[in-house]
Design a protein around this motif. Structure first.
Motif, PDB file in Angstrom:
ATOM      1  N   CYS A 106       3.412  -6.004  -7.924  1.00  0.00           N
ATOM      2  CA  CYS A 106       1.920  -5.546  -7.359  1.00  0.00           C
ATOM      3  C   CYS A 106       1.859  -4.360  -6.750  1.00  0.00           C
ATOM      4  N   LEU A 107       0.888  -3.907  -7.032  1.00  0.00           N
ATOM      5  CA  LEU A 107       0.788  -2.259  -6.437  1.00  0.00           C
ATOM      6  C   LEU A 107      -0.005  -2.314  -4.836  1.00  0.00           C
ATOM      7  N   VAL A 108       0.487  -1.490  -4.242  1.00  0.00           N
ATOM      8  CA  VAL A 108       0.496  -1.508  -2.914  1.00  0.00           C
ATOM      9  C   VAL A 108       0.321   0.043  -2.395  1.00  0.00           C
ATOM     10  N   PRO A 109      -0.734   0.493  -1.306  1.00  0.00           N
ATOM     11  CA  PRO A 109      -0.631   1.593  -1.031  1.00  0.00           C
ATOM     12  C   PRO A 109       0.689   1.889  -0.044  1.00  0.00           C
ATOM     13  N   ALA A 110       1.335   2.990  -0.235  1.00  0.00           N
ATOM     14  CA  ALA A 110       2.882   2.962   0.352  1.00  0.00           C
ATOM     15  C   ALA A 110       2.521   2.687   1.845  1.00  0.00           C
ATOM     16  N   GLY A 111       1.581   3.288   2.661  1.00  0.00           N
ATOM     17  CA  GLY A 111       1.647   3.286   4.010  1.00  0.00           C
ATOM     18  C   GLY A 111       1.204   1.599   4.496  1.00  0.00           C
ATOM     19  N   HIS A 112       1.050   0.863   3.495  1.00  0.00           N
ATOM     20  CA  HIS A 112       1.046  -0.824   4.093  1.00  0.00           C
ATOM     21  C   HIS A 112       2.125  -1.521   3.905  1.00  0.00           C
ATOM     22  N   CYS A 113       3.214  -0.896   3.618  1.00  0.00           N
ATOM     23  CA  CYS A 113       4.534  -1.570   3.512  1.00  0.00           C
ATOM     24  C   CYS A 113       4.980  -1.308   4.969  1.00  0.00           C
ATOM     25  N   LEU A 114       5.948  -2.423   5.076  1.00  0.00           N
ATOM     26  CA  LEU A 114       6.977  -2.647   6.463  1.00  0.00           C
ATOM     27  C   LEU A 114       8.119  -2.826   6.053  1.00  0.00           C
ATOM     28  N   PRO A 115       9.365  -2.316   6.586  1.00  0.00           N
ATOM     29  CA  PRO A 115      10.716  -2.931   6.021  1.00  0.00           C
ATOM     30  C   PRO A 115      11.133  -3.983   6.436  1.00  0.00           C
ATOM     31  N   VAL A 116      11.731  -4.998   5.503  1.00  0.00           N
ATOM     32  CA  VAL A 116      12.247  -6.414   5.761  1.00  0.00           C
ATOM     33  C   VAL A 116      13.646  -5.903   6.726  1.00  0.00           C
ATOM     34  N   PRO A 117      13.599  -6.499   7.698  1.00  0.00           N
ATOM     35  CA  PRO A 117      15.339  -6.154   8.444  1.00  0.00           C
ATOM     36  C   PRO A 117      15.999  -7.345   8.112  1.00  0.00           C
ATOM     37  N   ALA A 118      17.587  -6.652   8.454  1.00  0.00           N
ATOM     38  CA  ALA A 118      18.393  -7.740   8.110  1.00  0.00           C
ATOM     39  C   ALA A 118      18.173  -8.983   9.116  1.00  0.00           C
ATOM     40  N   GLY A 119      18.365 -10.381   8.341  1.00  0.00           N
ATOM     41  CA  GLY A 119      18.004 -11.677   9.174  1.00  0.00           C
ATOM     42  C   GLY A 119      16.883 -12.118   9.041  1.00  0.00           C
ATOM     43  N   LEU A 120      15.808 -11.319   8.197  1.00  0.00           N
ATOM     44  CA  LEU A 120      14.459 -11.893   7.656  1.00  0.00           C
ATOM     45  C   LEU A 120      14.525 -12.525   6.697  1.00  0.00           C
ATOM     46  N   ALA A 121      14.448 -13.793   6.210  1.00  0.00           N
ATOM     47  CA  ALA A 121      14.287 -14.248   4.893  1.00  0.00           C
ATOM     48  C   ALA A 121      13.113 -13.520   4.045  1.00  0.00           C
ATOM     49  N   MET A 122      13.253 -13.592   2.542  1.00  0.00           N
ATOM     50  CA  MET A 122      11.982 -12.966   1.803  1.00  0.00           C
ATOM     51  C   MET A 122      10.885 -13.837   1.947  1.00  0.00           C
ATOM     52  N   ASP A 123      11.163 -15.151   2.044  1.00  0.00           N
ATOM     53  CA  ASP A 123       9.839 -15.785   2.077  1.00  0.00           C
ATOM     54  C   ASP A 123       9.099 -15.787   3.307  1.00  0.00           C
ATOM     55  N   GLU A 124       9.894 -15.597   4.531  1.00  0.00           N
ATOM     56  CA  GLU A 124       9.399 -15.287   5.711  1.00  0.00           C
ATOM     57  C   GLU A 124       8.604 -14.003   5.731  1.00  0.00           C
ATOM     58  N   ALA A 125       9.194 -13.028   5.151  1.00  0.00           N
ATOM     59  CA  ALA A 125       8.666 -11.735   5.156  1.00  0.00           C
ATOM     60  C   ALA A 125       7.319 -11.614   4.242  1.00  0.00           C
ATOM     61  N   ALA A 126       6.966 -12.542   3.365  1.00  0.00           N
ATOM     62  CA  ALA A 126       5.917 -12.487   2.711  1.00  0.00           C
ATOM     63  C   ALA A 126       4.938 -13.173   3.584  1.00  0.00           C
ATOM     64  N   ALA A 127       5.240 -13.759   4.402  1.00  0.00           N
ATOM     65  CA  ALA A 127       4.314 -14.942   5.209  1.00  0.00           C
ATOM     66  C   ALA A 127       3.728 -14.185   6.573  1.00  0.00           C
ATOM     67  N   LEU A 128       4.346 -12.825   6.691  1.00  0.00           N
ATOM     68  CA  LEU A 128       3.971 -12.053   7.902  1.00  0.00           C
ATOM     69  C   LEU A 128       2.689 -10.904   7.772  1.00  0.00           C
ATOM     70  N   PRO A 129       2.669 -10.371   6.922  1.00  0.00           N
ATOM     71  CA  PRO A 129       1.497  -9.375   6.908  1.00  0.00           C
ATOM     72  C   PRO A 129      -0.027  -9.375   7.169  1.00  0.00           C
ATOM     73  N   GLU A 130      -0.518 -10.431   6.408  1.00  0.00           N
ATOM     74  CA  GLU A 130      -1.862 -10.782   6.574  1.00  0.00           C
ATOM     75  C   GLU A 130      -2.142 -11.209   7.924  1.00  0.00           C
ATOM     76  N   THR A 131      -1.453 -12.358   8.495  1.00  0.00           N
ATOM     77  CA  THR A 131      -1.758 -12.910   9.770  1.00  0.00           C
ATOM     78  C   THR A 131      -1.443 -11.700  10.824  1.00  0.00           C
ATOM     79  N   LEU A 132      -0.253 -11.036  10.639  1.00  0.00           N
ATOM     80  CA  LEU A 132       0.123 -10.092  11.854  1.00  0.00           C
ATOM     81  C   LEU A 132      -0.724  -9.001  11.854  1.00  0.00           C
ATOM     82  N   PHE A 133      -1.298  -8.461  10.772  1.00  0.00           N
ATOM     83  CA  PHE A 133      -2.316  -7.345  10.868  1.00  0.00           C
ATOM     84  C   PHE A 133      -3.533  -7.948  11.405  1.00  0.00           C
ATOM     85  N   THR A 134      -3.974  -9.094  10.722  1.00  0.00           N
ATOM     86  CA  THR A 134      -5.316  -9.715  11.570  1.00  0.00           C
ATOM     87  C   THR A 134      -5.266  -9.932  12.794  1.00  0.00           C
ATOM     88  N   VAL A 135      -4.338 -10.608  13.382  1.00  0.00           N
ATOM     89  CA  VAL A 135      -4.247 -10.878  14.784  1.00  0.00           C
ATOM     90  C   VAL A 135      -3.948  -9.636  15.649  1.00  0.00           C
TER      91      VAL A 135
END
Length: 334
Positions: A106-135
């Motif tokens: 998937c292509l994404v503008p570089a500025g739209h990425c956030l680092p996945v910290p240790a302890g955050l599962a990758m399925d959870e990481a995928a579930a964050l951006p749209e809702t977090l940005f919107t809210v």
């Protein structure tokens, strides 16, 4: 690095709009990043209501975006476009995407990425951006939410609703939600809502008045619109803010402008996908500074509903349309 990429990838797309059954796997060329873009090898992709509306034919992607659904992903950086210095190949990231999340790359503008910290599962990481940005944008930037205020959220167990509960509580707000049924109300309370109203059995206007002692709430986050809008305005305290982010109950609403003037109410709303890349990058920067520390220290995690294989994207959409989910639905891609 770009030269080592495969030529093709699997993706979940569709030929013509329709029901969930139109989604099917297809083989497509792997895209190459343009300047200021990154190519992400996708691990998981979030499933969101806009994906469903796009598949139905009512929410076309913005110019230049992938025709594939998918507005948020997690994965690793596979390739860098010219001028990208903030990320390195192999880094784990999650990102807000303009489209294309339902693919192995998937292509994404570089500025739209956030680092996945240790302890955050990758399925959870995928579930964050749209809702977090919107809210974040709507409740805190457009709605000027402040500690000590009360927020009314419709659809309290949706992806947006669950994120709104958690984020608002972290920043000192009281949260009232509406949900369809006693079990969903119980789930919302368990997630952290202070009050949950079963809109199928109770009049939410009367309940908000009872809960707030007649004062009303400072903010309404509305995903229904239609005939909910005048009822929402009844729930607002003087100087309250009404924010619309979806129109599931209808495109039109009739309101008293005299009431808005008399009580100094603010009505606003937004859609995130059509906003400029520069705007989203600034939003990502603010989230990284103010809200992302909650993710890094483990205090903020998405509420996860169910994971589907990429080949079963049709089932994921059917579950979302059925409305029985609590929290986020994701696709396992990589």
């Amino acid at each position: 690095m770009v030269d080592s990429l495969p030529e093709t990838m699997m993706a979940a797309g569709y030929d013509a709009p329709g029901g969930p059954e139109v989604l099917r796997l297809e083989e497509l060329p792997v895209p190459r990043p343009a300047p200021d873009e990154v190519l992400i090898k996708v691990a998981f992709a979030g499933v969101n209501r806009p994906d469903v509306i796009q598949r139905m034919g009512f929410y076309p992607p913005p110019p230049g975006a992938s025709p594939l659904p998918g507005l948020e992903v997690s994965g690793t950086i596979a390739a860098l476009g010219e001028g990208v210095t903030a990320w390195l190949p192999g880094q784990k990231v999650c990102a807000l995407a303009p489209g294309g999340g339902y693919g192995e790359y998937c292509l994404v503008p570089a500025g739209h990425c956030l680092p996945v910290p240790a302890g955050l599962a990758m399925d959870e990481a995928a579930a964050l951006p749209e809702t977090l940005f919107t809210v974040w944008h709507n409740v805190f930037e457009r709605g000027y939410a402040r500690e000590g205020e009360t927020l009314l959220v419709h659809g309290g167990t949706s992806g947006i609703g669950t994120m709104a509960i958690m984020l608002a509580k972290h920043f000192g707000l009281t949260v009232i939600v509406t949900c369809g049924g006693a079990s969903k109300c119980a789930a919302a309370l368990a997630i952290g809502a202070d009050h949950a109203i079963d809109y199928k059995a109770q009049d939410f206007v009367a309940e908000v008045a009872r809960i707030t002692g007649g004062k009303g709430v400072e903010i309404v986050l509305d995903m229904v619109a239609g005939d909910y809008v005048p009822r929402n305005l009844q729930c607002l305290a003087d100087d309250g803010r009404h924010i619309t982010i979806a129109v599931q109950g209808g495109l039109q609403a009739s309101v008293s402008m005299v009431e808005i003037m008399r009580r100094r109410l603010t009505m606003t709303g937004s859609t995130l996908r059509p906003r400029s890349d520069a705007f989203k990058a600034l939003l990502a920067q603010e989230i990284r500074e103010v809200a992302w520390p909650l993710v890094e220290n483990g205090k903020l995690r998405p509420i996860m509903d169910q994971t589907f294989a990429l080949a079963d994207a049709d089932q994921a959409h059917a579950r979302m349309e059925a409305g029985s989910h609590i929290g986020k639905i994701v696709l396992k891609v990589g």
